[in-house]
Design a protein around this motif. Structure first.
Motif, PDB file in Angstrom:
ATOM      1  N   SER A 255      15.731 -16.480  -7.313  1.00 47.32           N
ATOM      2  CA  SER A 255      14.376 -16.203  -6.832  1.00 47.32           C
ATOM      3  C   SER A 255      14.410 -15.980  -5.325  1.00 47.32           C
ATOM      4  O   SER A 255      15.426 -16.200  -4.664  1.00 47.32           O
ATOM      5  N   GLY A 256      13.257 -15.525  -4.800  1.00 50.04           N
ATOM      6  CA  GLY A 256      13.104 -15.389  -3.347  1.00 50.04           C
ATOM      7  C   GLY A 256      14.027 -14.377  -2.707  1.00 50.04           C
ATOM      8  O   GLY A 256      14.583 -14.634  -1.634  1.00 50.04           O
ATOM      9  N   TYR A 257      14.179 -13.209  -3.329  1.00 46.66           N
ATOM     10  CA  TYR A 257      15.105 -12.215  -2.782  1.00 46.66           C
ATOM     11  C   TYR A 257      14.725 -11.727  -1.373  1.00 46.66           C
ATOM     12  O   TYR A 257      15.620 -11.465  -0.561  1.00 46.66           O
ATOM     13  N   PRO A 258      13.438 -11.605  -1.033  1.00 43.45           N
ATOM     14  CA  PRO A 258      13.119 -11.244   0.363  1.00 43.45           C
ATOM     15  C   PRO A 258      13.629 -12.275   1.363  1.00 43.45           C
ATOM     16  O   PRO A 258      14.051 -11.919   2.469  1.00 43.45           O
ATOM     17  N   LEU A 259      13.595 -13.547   1.001  1.00 43.12           N
ATOM     18  CA  LEU A 259      14.123 -14.581   1.882  1.00 43.12           C
ATOM     19  C   LEU A 259      15.650 -14.487   1.962  1.00 43.12           C
ATOM     20  O   LEU A 259      16.236 -14.652   3.037  1.00 43.12           O
ATOM     21  N   ARG A 260      16.276 -14.220   0.856  1.00 41.99           N
ATOM     22  CA  ARG A 260      17.735 -14.121   0.844  1.00 41.99           C
ATOM     23  C   ARG A 260      18.221 -12.963   1.720  1.00 41.99           C
ATOM     24  O   ARG A 260      19.276 -13.055   2.355  1.00 41.99           O
ATOM     25  N   SER A 261      17.435 -11.869   1.733  1.00 44.89           N
ATOM     26  CA  SER A 261      17.855 -10.711   2.533  1.00 44.89           C
ATOM     27  C   SER A 261      17.832 -11.001   4.028  1.00 44.89           C
ATOM     28  O   SER A 261      18.502 -10.325   4.801  1.00 44.89           O
ATOM     29  N   ARG A 262      17.071 -12.030   4.438  1.00 46.50           N
ATOM     30  CA  ARG A 262      16.976 -12.368   5.852  1.00 46.50           C
ATOM     31  C   ARG A 262      17.829 -13.570   6.226  1.00 46.50           C
ATOM     32  O   ARG A 262      17.881 -13.978   7.380  1.00 46.50           O
ATOM     33  N   ALA A 263      18.498 -14.153   5.250  1.00 43.18           N
ATOM     34  CA  ALA A 263      19.227 -15.400   5.489  1.00 43.18           C
ATOM     35  C   ALA A 263      20.437 -15.179   6.380  1.00 43.18           C
ATOM     36  O   ALA A 263      21.158 -14.185   6.260  1.00 43.18           O
ATOM     37  N   GLY A 272      20.861 -25.339  -9.937  1.00 42.27           N
ATOM     38  CA  GLY A 272      19.891 -24.247  -9.851  1.00 42.27           C
ATOM     39  C   GLY A 272      19.250 -24.065  -8.490  1.00 42.27           C
ATOM     40  O   GLY A 272      18.194 -23.413  -8.388  1.00 42.27           O
ATOM     41  N   TRP A 273      19.871 -24.607  -7.422  1.00 44.97           N
ATOM     42  CA  TRP A 273      19.309 -24.485  -6.083  1.00 44.97           C
ATOM     43  C   TRP A 273      20.367 -23.996  -5.097  1.00 44.97           C
ATOM     44  O   TRP A 273      21.555 -24.283  -5.256  1.00 44.97           O
ATOM     45  N   ASP A 274      19.882 -23.238  -4.082  1.00 44.48           N
ATOM     46  CA  ASP A 274      20.717 -22.797  -2.965  1.00 44.48           C
ATOM     47  C   ASP A 274      20.084 -23.269  -1.664  1.00 44.48           C
ATOM     48  O   ASP A 274      18.864 -23.497  -1.597  1.00 44.48           O
ATOM     49  N   GLU A 275      20.912 -23.392  -0.635  1.00 41.29           N
ATOM     50  CA  GLU A 275      20.408 -23.753   0.689  1.00 41.29           C
ATOM     51  C   GLU A 275      20.579 -22.560   1.620  1.00 41.29           C
ATOM     52  O   GLU A 275      21.678 -22.011   1.735  1.00 41.29           O
ATOM     53  N   LEU A 276      19.474 -22.162   2.279  1.00 41.26           N
ATOM     54  CA  LEU A 276      19.484 -20.993   3.151  1.00 41.26           C
ATOM     55  C   LEU A 276      19.114 -21.385   4.572  1.00 41.26           C
ATOM     56  O   LEU A 276      18.275 -22.268   4.787  1.00 41.26           O
ATOM     57  N   GLU A 277      19.710 -20.690   5.518  1.00 38.87           N
ATOM     58  CA  GLU A 277      19.314 -20.783   6.916  1.00 38.87           C
ATOM     59  C   GLU A 277      18.693 -19.446   7.292  1.00 38.87           C
ATOM     60  O   GLU A 277      19.343 -18.404   7.173  1.00 38.87           O
ATOM     61  N   ILE A 278      17.425 -19.478   7.703  1.00 41.77           N
ATOM     62  CA  ILE A 278      16.708 -18.235   7.982  1.00 41.77           C
ATOM     63  C   ILE A 278      16.046 -18.304   9.347  1.00 41.77           C
ATOM     64  O   ILE A 278      15.792 -19.398   9.874  1.00 41.77           O
ATOM     65  N   PRO A 279      15.771 -17.146   9.976  1.00 47.22           N
ATOM     66  CA  PRO A 279      15.067 -17.144  11.269  1.00 47.22           C
ATOM     67  C   PRO A 279      13.692 -17.792  11.133  1.00 47.22           C
ATOM     68  O   PRO A 279      13.009 -17.635  10.113  1.00 47.22           O
ATOM     69  N   TYR A 280      13.291 -18.505  12.166  1.00 49.52           N
ATOM     70  CA  TYR A 280      12.030 -19.255  12.128  1.00 49.52           C
ATOM     71  C   TYR A 280      11.146 -18.791  13.275  1.00 49.52           C
ATOM     72  O   TYR A 280      11.529 -18.880  14.443  1.00 49.52           O
ATOM     73  N   GLY A 281       9.971 -18.274  12.924  1.00 51.46           N
ATOM     74  CA  GLY A 281       9.009 -17.833  13.919  1.00 51.46           C
ATOM     75  C   GLY A 281       7.599 -18.053  13.421  1.00 51.46           C
ATOM     76  O   GLY A 281       7.370 -18.575  12.328  1.00 51.46           O
ATOM     77  N   HIS A 282       6.643 -17.657  14.223  1.00 58.79           N
ATOM     78  CA  HIS A 282       5.227 -17.839  13.883  1.00 58.79           C
ATOM     79  C   HIS A 282       4.900 -17.156  12.564  1.00 58.79           C
ATOM     80  O   HIS A 282       5.268 -16.012  12.320  1.00 58.79           O
ATOM     81  N   GLY A 283       4.220 -17.875  11.674  1.00 59.41           N
ATOM     82  CA  GLY A 283       3.783 -17.309  10.414  1.00 59.41           C
ATOM     83  C   GLY A 283       4.740 -17.502   9.256  1.00 59.41           C
ATOM     84  O   GLY A 283       4.421 -17.132   8.132  1.00 59.41           O
ATOM     85  N   LEU A 284       5.925 -18.084   9.522  1.00 61.10           N
ATOM     86  CA  LEU A 284       6.867 -18.285   8.429  1.00 61.10           C
ATOM     87  C   LEU A 284       6.310 -19.247   7.381  1.00 61.10           C
ATOM     88  O   LEU A 284       6.571 -19.095   6.190  1.00 61.10           O
ATOM     89  N   ASP A 285       5.515 -20.214   7.798  1.00 59.26           N
ATOM     90  CA  ASP A 285       4.956 -21.170   6.844  1.00 59.26           C
ATOM     91  C   ASP A 285       4.073 -20.480   5.809  1.00 59.26           C
ATOM     92  O   ASP A 285       4.128 -20.788   4.622  1.00 59.26           O
ATOM     93  N   ALA A 286       3.260 -19.511   6.259  1.00 57.72           N
ATOM     94  CA  ALA A 286       2.394 -18.784   5.325  1.00 57.72           C
ATOM     95  C   ALA A 286       3.213 -17.962   4.338  1.00 57.72           C
ATOM     96  O   ALA A 286       2.846 -17.823   3.165  1.00 57.72           O
TER      97      ALA A 286
END
Length: 317
Positions: A255-263, A272-286
């Motif tokens: 799941s979450g392929y848009p997030l994976r593309s930015r990881a 069934g879980w992966d751990e990702l490190e992704i860029p963090y900026g304003h609006g990521l919570d939404a």
């Protein structure tokens, strides 16, 4: 029927271009045979209004003039309907042809094709399209949202609009009153930039979150339209594209392929879980909230708290 309408439009255009003074509806009806054959005044008025709109759509500048007696007359001045010579070279013509192809899957396909026909009739050279001969790819801009066309027209005509908009962290849509400025496509999604009257500030809206009809409103804009509207920069900032920090999240496998593309990095955790490190900026919570139970924020703590607050707000609604 098509031939009869084309002949009627041509006769109306010749009458309006050939007169030195405004002609009333009564005079135009007496000069054009198809109008004389109209069964009633109402039928003639509907036919005339449609024909006038069609000629304007084709590019004829028709002036409406009121005389001293209060009667309305119409004419098309030759100097207002004379275009300068078209001086496009072959490369410019090819660029226009490529731009027109972009819209072939949208509601603007007819307008784009019609514009090319007019330019070619005015002398634009026929250019070989290298993209069509040598490439298997065809440039297209996807337009699936029903809100696109009414918002595009509202931006063009500078008309305020209202629509129901569902934010990422809201269970129900809210009505927005907006003065639309421009539309822009970014990463496969269309966004509208404009002035939100209720909030008294510039806002950017994702068209896929607009529900129901877009309704036009009368009246002028209350806020000045900026010379440059930075839609893409605003959306990038909200999506964390300009981030200077990183966040660690757990993401359900598959799941979450848009997030994976930015990881920046992805590590399998098992179960069934992966751990990702992704860029963090304003609006990521939404954005993370949109993935629901498939995402768990590990760090930083303030991002985790923001996501939890948004989820609780949705649960209350």
């Amino acid at each position: 029927m098509a031939i009869a309408k084309a002949e009627r439009l041509m006769n109306l255009a010749l009458c309006l271009l050939g007169t030195r003074r405004p002609l009333s509806k009564r005079e135009l009806r007496g000069s054009i045979e198809a109008y004389l054959e109209a069964g009633s005044d109402d039928a003639f008025n509907r036919m005339f209004e449609r024909d006038k709109d069609d000629l304007r759509e084709l590019g004829l500048v028709i002036e409406t003039v009121e005389n001293l007696d209060g009667d309305t007359g119409y004419l098309a001045r030759r100097d207002s309907n004379r275009l300068p010579p078209i001086t496009l070279d072959a490369e410019e013509a090819a660029a226009l042809g490529l731009a027109a192809k972009v819209w072939q899957q949208a509601r603007l396909a007819g307008a784009a094709s019609g514009a090319l026909q007019k330019l070619r009739a005015a002398g634009m050279p026929e250019a070989e399209d290298a993209y069509e001969v040598h490439s298997a790819l065809e440039p297209r801009i996807p337009v699936h949202e029903t809100a696109f066309e009414p918002l595009m027209l509202a931006c063009r005509d500078r008309r305020p609009v209202t629509f129901d908009y569902r934010k990422a962290n809201a269970a129900r849509p809210e009505q927005r009153q907006v003065e639309p400025w421009t539309l822009e496509c970014w990463r496969g999604h269309w966004y509208l930039a404009g002035w939100d009257r209720d909030r008294g500030a510039e806002r950017v809206f994702r068209l896929s979150r607009i529900t129901g009809r877009v309704r036009s409103r009368a009246g002028a804009y209350t806020a000045e339209v900026p010379d440059v509207v930075t839609v893409r920069e605003t959306v990038e900032s909200w999506a964390g594209e300009t981030a200077t920090r990183t966040a660690v999240i757990r993401l359900r496998s598959g799941s979450g392929y848009p997030l994976r593309s930015r990881a920046i990095s992805v590590r399998e955790l098992g179960d069934g879980w992966d751990e990702l490190e992704i860029p963090y900026g304003h609006g990521l919570d939404a954005w993370l909230v949109e993935f629901g139970p498939d995402v768990v924020v590990r760090e930083p703590a303030d991002l985790r708290a923001d996501v939890v607050d948004r989820l609780r707000a949705v649960a209350k609604d």
